[in-house]
Write a protein that holds these residues in place. Sequence first.
Motif, mmCIF file in Angstrom:
data_model
loop_
_atom_site.group_PDB
_atom_site.id
_atom_site.type_symbol
_atom_site.label_atom_id
_atom_site.label_comp_id
_atom_site.label_asym_id
_atom_site.label_seq_id
_atom_site.Cartn_x
_atom_site.Cartn_y
_atom_site.Cartn_z
ATOM 1 N N THR A 145 114.478 19.426 24.944
ATOM 2 C CA THR A 145 115.503 18.938 24.020
ATOM 3 C C THR A 145 116.199 17.748 24.668
ATOM 4 O O THR A 145 116.511 17.784 25.860
ATOM 5 C CB THR A 145 116.504 20.065 23.714
ATOM 6 O OG1 THR A 145 115.763 21.132 23.113
ATOM 7 C CG2 THR A 145 117.574 19.611 22.748
ATOM 8 N N SER A 149 114.506 18.620 14.634
ATOM 9 C CA SER A 149 115.941 18.709 14.921
ATOM 10 C C SER A 149 116.242 19.767 15.979
ATOM 11 O O SER A 149 117.155 19.619 16.776
ATOM 12 C CB SER A 149 116.715 18.985 13.642
ATOM 13 O OG SER A 149 116.156 20.110 13.001
ATOM 14 N N SER A 150 115.465 20.867 15.995
ATOM 15 C CA SER A 150 115.731 21.896 17.004
ATOM 16 C C SER A 150 114.495 22.765 17.143
ATOM 17 O O SER A 150 113.581 22.699 16.308
ATOM 18 C CB SER A 150 116.909 22.774 16.575
ATOM 19 O OG SER A 150 116.535 23.473 15.407
ATOM 20 N N LYS A 151 114.490 23.585 18.188
ATOM 21 C CA LYS A 151 113.329 24.438 18.428
ATOM 22 C C LYS A 151 113.152 25.431 17.277
ATOM 23 O O LYS A 151 112.039 25.717 16.843
ATOM 24 C CB LYS A 151 113.529 25.186 19.752
ATOM 25 C CG LYS A 151 112.257 25.793 20.269
ATOM 26 C CD LYS A 151 112.380 26.214 21.713
ATOM 27 C CE LYS A 151 111.028 26.684 22.235
ATOM 28 N NZ LYS A 151 111.053 26.991 23.645
ATOM 29 N N HIS A 191 114.603 17.926 19.323
ATOM 30 C CA HIS A 191 113.660 18.730 20.111
ATOM 31 C C HIS A 191 112.281 18.075 20.051
ATOM 32 O O HIS A 191 111.803 17.719 18.974
ATOM 33 C CB HIS A 191 113.600 20.156 19.548
ATOM 34 C CG HIS A 191 112.642 21.039 20.285
ATOM 35 N ND1 HIS A 191 112.889 21.485 21.567
ATOM 36 C CD2 HIS A 191 111.425 21.530 19.944
ATOM 37 C CE1 HIS A 191 111.863 22.222 21.963
ATOM 38 N NE2 HIS A 191 110.959 22.266 20.995
#
Length: 755
Positions: free
Chosen positions: A385, A427-429, A378
């Motif tokens: 993403t 790595s991610s939201k 992200h």
Amino acid sequence: MYCSRITSSLKRIKTHVPLGRNYSSLPGLIGNDIKSLHSIISPPVAKIRNIGIMAHIDAGKTTTTERILYYSGYTRSLGDVDDGDTVTDFMAQERERGITIQSAAVTFDWKGYRVNLIDTPGHVDFTLEVERCLRVLDGAVAVFDASAGVEAQTLTVWRQADKHQIPRICFLNKMDKTGASFNYAVESIREKLKAKPLLLQLPIGEAKNFKGVVDVVRKEKLLWNSNSDDGKDFERKPLLEMSDPELLKETTEARNALIEQVADLDDEFADLVLGEFSENFDLVPAEKLQTAIHRVTLARMAVPVLCGSALKNKGVQPLLDAVTMYLPSPEERNYEFLQWYKDDLCALAFKVLHDKQRGPLVFMRIYSGMIKPQSAIHNINGNCTERISRLLLPFADQHVEIPSLTAGNIALTVGLKHTATGDTIVSSKSSALAAARRAGREGEKKHEQNSEAERLLLAGVEIPEPVFFCTIEPPSVAKQPDLDHALKCLQREDPSLKVKLDPDSGQTVLCGMGELHIEIIHDRIKREYGLETYLGPLQVAYRETILNPVRATDTLDRTLGDKRHLVTVELEVKPMETSSVTPVIEYAESVSEDILKGSREAIENGIHSACLQGPLLGSPVQDVAITLHSLIIHPGTSSTMISACVSRCIQKALKKADNQVLEPLMNLEVTVTRDYLSPVLADLAQRRGNIQEIQTRQDNRVVIGFVPLAEIMGYSTVLRTLTSGSATFALELSNYQAMNPQDQSTLLSRRSGLT
């Protein structure tokens, strides 16, 4: 049996690692020295060094990098900047001009350490390149020309490294050059950079007598074999009373001075020296001294100084040893934002390159967590993403594919379409939100605002304002989309390049950091994208301001369809004492909060768009404060109409006021021999130059002063002619200053085509 085991393990390695270059063995695996694939790909964090090489133009950064790669076994031949076959300068323009434009990242191993090395440019036009590399480094090697000491651009990069708090070691290069002086260079580091040099080496001979160096810490001399072509052969001998009495005496004095210096800066070492070795400093073990120097370097209290000559292949191996010994590993640098992430991925994209086959390649520094190919990441800045398709290790312009990479490393990722320079990757939201929450909680404990925590997450790069601009035209209208695509790609690579459309003429305008910058961009569009573009004349980015306060009112009354839009605005524009690029916006008490709640954004948009074009030259307006006194809005009026009315009212006020043009003023440093000093000074006086001081640098004179940018166009050619090619100069934007009335009226009449 032994032989077949080696081949089978090599085969096993080869299946994982498709190589771009035809290595006779894997990089770093010279002869039978076969390491496991795991140690090649992810060495322990303590064994990683992320370093940059920074210096003034022509101090020998690229040559030093080239020698480092050769001695660590990654290249089979010695490249040379003059021949245009170095590893890190792989762009055609770099090879032709013999300068570094882009920073190139190179990975290599040295005595069990993994070193990620970045060669940075020295030209002031590419200051941003240096800035964004320093962002991701843990340590740096500052290279100096031993005959010149500290030069203009050295100061700039040193200040940048101070800003990012980077530990450094100094390498005095070109010790074989006529006029090289070790003591002079060390003195200039002490005086101009206000740093404390720790002399870890002394040269044996100077200029053409330079033969080798003395290791002060171990009291050994390192002599390079004069018959050796490549400098790989050198011998280390202890200094003995019989063979080198003079040198031994000098080295002992230097070592005692070094011990005293380090003891002053490091309490732990001071206790050791005073406790056990107060009688005789000679007995202090080299290992203890080295550990103390490492601590002092890490705390940025002093800088170790080494010397050598990269072109003549002397002194590079000890420099590599010093890099692994004194510069920090990633775990020794503490970055504040890491505590919010725990073990989640946090990486910074610090560079984008466009590869013809693979598309955009993004260089990333991993601060925490781990990256794998085919994983989704992200991008906080772009709020999107993306998926990484492949992960590579950069061995200069050859790349080795790898299955994963852990914290502390620098990687090259393929497949990211939207990531640009300075973006933070997680790595991610949800992991970004969790980190923001942790930062928020910490902030509350310390009574800080949450915006402070947000800023910790995205430690990007500050982009300086461009000072030059010129129009760029495609060969035909049909090629305009291709040109737009090329410029979009180049902007992702280089954020200091700005592209805008001129609203009056509809032309595309390039804004850059200097003549060389724009010239290189033009050249790259031609080479890499096959477009023969035409550049208009180079123009200077002027600014405008006002000299007296003015009030204005404006009413906008339009009926669109069955809706009536009616706005009346009264505001005051006044000059500010302090410098501010964007207008400062204030609201009078008479303006009600209810009206502002719904239309504040529209008002501010109107103000900002009006200040982009001043009344004199159409240049941005700065150093103004705007106060809104009254605002009457008819119900149902759209926000666009409010913006338009505010904008028109400000334009009206600016036209009423007395306007002043501001021009960019440059810091100029010219290095010239004594014989040519007076013609250079006479020429600068004609260019409205203001000389601050004239320093002496050995046989040369250094002229330091300010010159308006408009007067310095094409100065390099003139300077060469005046001094028969012997002088050099460096420029840097200082600030914007008001033009005097006579120059201003000349400029305005020239712009309106009257002269």
